[in-house]
Scaffold this motif. Structure first.
Motif, PDB file in Angstrom:
ATOM      1  N   HIS A 148      35.408  20.058  55.863  1.00  0.00           N
ATOM      2  CA  HIS A 148      33.953  20.007  55.782  1.00  0.00           C
ATOM      3  C   HIS A 148      33.432  21.423  55.541  1.00  0.00           C
ATOM      4  CE1 HIS A 148      34.347  15.963  57.396  1.00  0.00           C
ATOM      5  NE2 HIS A 148      35.034  16.456  58.420  1.00  0.00           N
ATOM      6  N   PHE A 149      32.454  21.547  54.663  1.00  0.00           N
ATOM      7  CA  PHE A 149      31.846  22.834  54.357  1.00  0.00           C
ATOM      8  C   PHE A 149      30.358  22.719  54.671  1.00  0.00           C
ATOM      9  CE2 PHE A 149      35.575  22.235  51.794  1.00  0.00           C
ATOM     10  CZ  PHE A 149      36.219  23.456  51.837  1.00  0.00           C
ATOM     11  N   VAL A 150      29.916  23.435  55.691  1.00  0.00           N
ATOM     12  CA  VAL A 150      28.544  23.281  56.165  1.00  0.00           C
ATOM     13  C   VAL A 150      27.904  24.644  56.394  1.00  0.00           C
ATOM     14  CG1 VAL A 150      29.057  21.053  57.251  1.00  0.00           C
ATOM     15  CG2 VAL A 150      29.221  23.152  58.598  1.00  0.00           C
ATOM     16  N   GLY A 151      26.593  24.674  56.261  1.00  0.00           N
ATOM     17  CA  GLY A 151      25.833  25.846  56.659  1.00  0.00           C
ATOM     18  C   GLY A 151      25.519  25.772  58.144  1.00  0.00           C
ATOM     19  N   ILE A 152      25.058  26.858  58.693  1.00  0.00           N
ATOM     20  CA  ILE A 152      24.735  26.887  60.127  1.00  0.00           C
ATOM     21  C   ILE A 152      23.694  25.827  60.492  1.00  0.00           C
ATOM     22  CG2 ILE A 152      23.823  28.301  62.010  1.00  0.00           C
ATOM     23  CD1 ILE A 152      24.978  30.753  60.512  1.00  0.00           C
ATOM     24  N   PRO A 153      22.631  25.630  59.686  1.00  0.00           N
ATOM     25  CA  PRO A 153      21.631  24.619  60.066  1.00  0.00           C
ATOM     26  C   PRO A 153      22.170  23.188  60.048  1.00  0.00           C
ATOM     27  CG  PRO A 153      20.730  26.173  58.452  1.00  0.00           C
ATOM     28  CD  PRO A 153      22.201  26.392  58.495  1.00  0.00           C
ATOM     29  N   GLU A 154      23.293  22.959  59.364  1.00  0.00           N
ATOM     30  CA  GLU A 154      23.840  21.612  59.237  1.00  0.00           C
ATOM     31  C   GLU A 154      24.827  21.262  60.339  1.00  0.00           C
ATOM     32  OE1 GLU A 154      23.893  21.297  54.390  1.00  0.00           O
ATOM     33  OE2 GLU A 154      25.413  22.539  55.369  1.00  0.00           O
TER      34      GLU A 154
END
Length: 232
Positions: free
Chosen positions: A4-10
């Protein structure tokens, strides 16, 4: 791969395995600090906390993003840090993205902090521990930073064990918005060599693991069998 590749807000919930990526510049700086002898790096949530930790522990050093500031010993620049001897010292690090991302997943059973300079050892560490799937936290630009996403994808592919051509991933980082801002002197506390230093693939033969130690989140280097530093 199932990663999974996510940003901090996600981020939602606590991932089983997290790799927090900040290429330009938090976790390139952290790797350089360890190569210069630092014992550990304490990740601070605010500038005030960083200064308070330094003040309460004799001998600790503090660094942050931006231009030099009272109370801080260094700025978040590999070009500036590479010539400093910090043997045996504890550093307190506070940055805009990298440390924020690491603290956001600090309760995960396994947290690694990564950049291109430790990409290969990070992949080997994860292989050796059989840890899949991985949640890659792409810290810059709320998950859209091309240099961080490229590094995360590269590590993910390296975990599969097949040969991976690094050049396309490094090109994405070299032509990223962050690289342009650093090269143009638009980020405080920068050094002319920062971009090049951030793109030195597998410069160091260790991975960096973040763990809770009492009330602190502490980053330490972990030697990875078979990892070799790249020629300097």
């Amino acid at each position: 791969m199932g990663h999974h590749f996510v940003g901090i807000p996600e981020l939602t919930g606590v991932p089983r395995v997290a790799v927090v990526v900040d290429v330009m510049r938090a976790f390139t700086v952290a790797a350089w600090a360890f190569s210069r002898g630092a014992e550990r790096i304490v990740l601070a949530s605010t500038v005030g906390e960083a200064l308070a930790l330094k003040a309460s522990r004799p001998g600790w050093l503090a660094l942050k993003d931006g231009a030099p500031a009272p109370g801080f010993d260094e700025v978040n620049s590999p070009g500036r840090l590479r010539s400093r001897d910090v043997t045996g010292r504890t550093l307190v690090q506070k940055t805009t993205a990298g440390t924020v991302g690491a603290l956001a997943v600090a309760d995960a059973p396994l947290v690694l902090c990564a950049s291109f300079v430790v990409a290969g050892p990070t992949a080997r560490f994860l292989q050796a521990h059989g840890r899949e799937p991985v949640t890659f936290v792409v810290t810059g630009e709320e998950g859209r930073a091309e240099e961080d996403l490229a590094c995360a994808e590269y590590i993910g592919h390296r975990m599969a064990g097949a040969a991976v051509e690094a050049a396309p991933y490094l090109h994405r980082a070299r032509t990223s918005r962050a690289a342009a801002e650093l090269a143009g002197g638009l980020r405080g506390g920068s050094h002319p060599d920062d971009v090049a230093l951030c793109l030195e693939l597998d410069r160091f033969p260790f991975a960096m693991v973040a763990r809770r130690e009492e009330s602190l989140t502490v980053l330490r280097p972990v030697t990875v069998p078979g990892a070799r530093p790249s020629p300097s």
